[in-house]
Motif scaffolding. Structure first.
Motif, PDB file in Angstrom:
ATOM      1  N   ARG A 126       1.478  -0.393   4.726  1.00 38.40           N
ATOM      2  CA  ARG A 126       2.313   0.560   4.009  1.00 38.40           C
ATOM      3  C   ARG A 126       3.715   0.666   4.616  1.00 38.40           C
ATOM      4  N   PRO A 127       4.751   0.456   3.814  1.00 37.78           N
ATOM      5  CA  PRO A 127       6.105   0.713   4.312  1.00 37.78           C
ATOM      6  C   PRO A 127       6.298   2.222   4.506  1.00 37.78           C
ATOM      7  N   PRO A 128       6.974   2.635   5.593  1.00 38.73           N
ATOM      8  CA  PRO A 128       7.148   4.071   5.857  1.00 38.73           C
ATOM      9  C   PRO A 128       7.791   4.782   4.663  1.00 38.73           C
ATOM     10  N   SER A 129       7.293   5.944   4.319  1.00 35.26           N
ATOM     11  CA  SER A 129       7.769   6.739   3.180  1.00 35.26           C
ATOM     12  C   SER A 129       7.799   5.952   1.876  1.00 35.26           C
ATOM     13  N   ASN A 130       6.969   4.961   1.766  1.00 35.59           N
ATOM     14  CA  ASN A 130       6.909   4.112   0.558  1.00 35.59           C
ATOM     15  C   ASN A 130       8.238   3.440   0.227  1.00 35.59           C
ATOM     16  N   PRO A 178       0.822  -1.209   0.000  1.00 30.29           N
ATOM     17  CA  PRO A 178       0.000   0.000   0.000  1.00 30.29           C
ATOM     18  C   PRO A 178       0.860   1.265   0.000  1.00 30.29           C
ATOM     19  N   GLY A 179       0.365   2.304  -0.647  1.00 27.66           N
ATOM     20  CA  GLY A 179       0.983   3.630  -0.575  1.00 27.66           C
ATOM     21  C   GLY A 179       0.124   4.530   0.305  1.00 27.66           C
ATOM     22  N   TYR A 180       0.318   5.821   0.155  1.00 27.67           N
ATOM     23  CA  TYR A 180      -0.355   6.807   1.002  1.00 27.67           C
ATOM     24  C   TYR A 180      -1.887   6.665   0.965  1.00 27.67           C
ATOM     25  N   HIS A 181      -2.445   6.646  -0.235  1.00 28.54           N
ATOM     26  CA  HIS A 181      -3.907   6.627  -0.367  1.00 28.54           C
ATOM     27  C   HIS A 181      -4.506   5.283   0.075  1.00 28.54           C
ATOM     28  N   GLU A 182      -3.789   4.213  -0.280  1.00 31.32           N
ATOM     29  CA  GLU A 182      -4.277   2.872   0.064  1.00 31.32           C
ATOM     30  C   GLU A 182      -4.330   2.711   1.583  1.00 31.32           C
ATOM     31  N   PRO A 199      -6.671  -1.496  -2.121  1.00 35.92           N
ATOM     32  CA  PRO A 199      -5.462  -1.522  -2.948  1.00 35.92           C
ATOM     33  C   PRO A 199      -5.591  -0.650  -4.196  1.00 35.92           C
ATOM     34  N   PHE A 200      -4.490  -0.098  -4.633  1.00 35.82           N
ATOM     35  CA  PHE A 200      -4.411   0.626  -5.911  1.00 35.82           C
ATOM     36  C   PHE A 200      -5.531   1.648  -6.080  1.00 35.82           C
TER      37      PHE A 200
END
Ligand code: URA
Ligand code: SF4
Length: 213
Positions: A89-93, A47-51, A57-58
């Motif tokens: 989500r991994p920190p800072s993507n 996951p990123g910020y929005h996810e 997902p996505f």
């Protein structure tokens, strides 16, 4: 239990999971979503910020491109199943760490077993590595292979295409192969009613290149 019930059970477990350090920085875990009867499963990175905010997902910019890619082959999100290698989500993507992917892998394996998709599309190098080992994505993207009784096809991550037009074109071209891959997977499945048994035997075999693609 039906595949829907199993997928739901996994999603509940994921939502409170603390098996790795990624639970510390997440807002919401993102188990994945789609049809429990989907023939095609897409596996991204994480996951990123929005996810992370929406638990879906996505749904950010890469997700918009994925929606466009799906539409280009007449598929909707609700026709497929979409998930990731790591569910938080991994920190800072940052890239997921090997121990985080290992901790999360059981969820992905259970999702694959529950869905039993005919086709798995890996998006990016982390999900590719699960099925194709240490091969280079630039060399093997878009090449379907039989693996464990299904067809796997590695593709660039949609995020990689957002700012790189060459990759964007490559992803678009690779996506166009998916309908043919689904048709081939259906033909193979019809040939192999005893798929579960066949699958067990195949587990040790290396991925097999399909000459068709
Ligand atoms: N990138 C991914 O790999 N997965 C998502 O869910 C969103 C962006
Ligand atoms: Fe659990 Fe996976 Fe989230 Fe780690 S990334 S806390 S293993 S759900």
């Amino acid at each position: 239990m039906s595949s829907e019930e199993i997928l739901q059970e996994i999603a509940v477990e994921v939502s409170t999971c603390a098996r790795c350090r990624l639970c510390q920085g997440r807002t919401k875990a993102v188990p994945g979503e789609g049809s429990p009867g989907a023939k095609v499963m897409f596996i991204g990175e994480g996951p990123g910020y929005h996810e992370d905010k929406q638990a879906r997902p996505f749904v950010g910019p890469a997700g918009q491109f994925l929606d466009e890619l799906l539409a280009s082959i007449n598929l909707k999100r609700s026709d497929v199943f979409i998930t990731n290698v790591v569910k938080c989500r991994p920190p800072s993507n940052r890239d997921p760490e090997p121990d985080e992917m290992a901790a999360c892998n059981e969820y992905l394996d259970r999702q694959i077993a529950a869905l039993n998709p005919q086709v798995i599309v890996t998006l990016g190098r982390f999900s590719m590595a699960k099925f194709f080992g240490s091969e280079k994505i630039s060399a093997i993207h878009g090449r379907a292979r039989k693996k464990d009784g299904r067809i796997c096809i590695p593709m660039f991550h949609p995020a990689a295409g957002l700012h790189d037009h060459t990759k964007k074109d490559a992803i678009r071209q690779d996506f166009k192969k998916i309908p043919l891959v689904i048709a081939e997977a259906e033909r193979l499945a019809a040939e192999q009613p005893a798929r579960v048994v066949v699958q067990k035997k195949r587990e040790e075999e290396p991925p097999q290149q399909l000459s068709l693609f």
